[in-house]
Design a protein around this motif. Structure first.
Motif, PDB file in Angstrom:
ATOM      1  N   TRP A   4       0.829  -1.199   0.000  1.00 20.82           N
ATOM      2  CA  TRP A   4       0.000   0.000   0.000  1.00 20.82           C
ATOM      3  C   TRP A   4       0.866   1.254   0.000  1.00 20.82           C
ATOM      4  O   TRP A   4       0.585   2.214  -0.727  1.00 20.82           O
ATOM      5  N   SER A   8       1.015   3.967  -3.029  1.00 21.60           N
ATOM      6  CA  SER A   8       0.679   5.370  -2.763  1.00 21.60           C
ATOM      7  C   SER A   8       1.815   6.291  -3.195  1.00 21.60           C
ATOM      8  O   SER A   8       1.585   7.340  -3.807  1.00 21.60           O
ATOM      9  N   LEU A  57      -7.530  10.006   2.073  1.00 27.28           N
ATOM     10  CA  LEU A  57      -7.098   8.680   2.513  1.00 27.28           C
ATOM     11  C   LEU A  57      -8.136   8.033   3.437  1.00 27.28           C
ATOM     12  O   LEU A  57      -8.455   6.869   3.313  1.00 27.28           O
ATOM     13  N   LEU A  58      -8.650   8.825   4.367  1.00 26.92           N
ATOM     14  CA  LEU A  58      -9.638   8.300   5.318  1.00 26.92           C
ATOM     15  C   LEU A  58     -10.955   7.943   4.611  1.00 26.92           C
ATOM     16  O   LEU A  58     -11.592   6.959   4.954  1.00 26.92           O
ATOM     17  N   GLY A  60     -11.197   6.993   1.534  1.00 32.13           N
ATOM     18  CA  GLY A  60     -10.932   5.863   0.658  1.00 32.13           C
ATOM     19  C   GLY A  60     -10.835   4.531   1.382  1.00 32.13           C
ATOM     20  O   GLY A  60     -10.837   3.473   0.754  1.00 32.13           O
ATOM     21  N   ARG A  61     -10.747   4.565   2.687  1.00 33.06           N
ATOM     22  CA  ARG A  61     -10.639   3.311   3.456  1.00 33.06           C
ATOM     23  C   ARG A  61     -11.926   2.652   3.465  1.00 33.06           C
ATOM     24  O   ARG A  61     -12.598   1.913   3.409  1.00 33.06           O
TER      25      ARG A  61
END
Length: 61
Positions: A4, A8, A57-58, A60-61
């Motif tokens: 990951w 990224s 990012l949060l 996309g989790r």
């Protein structure tokens, strides 16, 4: 986790490379404008970029 992180980082480098690849004069002009900015303005832009990236990012989790 490692996969990951590398994915990224690779995506970030791809996105960062698009501007100088496709629009070298615009990229150069952007940096001329950045040089004229005060340190506080650059820090604020960095903070906003950091926060938006963290939010994406949060989400996309």
């Amino acid at each position: 986790m490692k996969s990951w992180l590398f994915s990224s980082f690779g995506l970030m480098l791809i996105l960062e490379g698009l501007m100088p690849l496709c629009f070298p004069e615009g990229w150069r002009e952007t940096f001329r404008k950045l040089i004229k900015m005060k340190s506080g303005q650059i820090r604020f832009m960095g903070l906003m970029s950091f926060l938006f990236g963290l939010i994406f990012l949060l989400l996309g989790r």
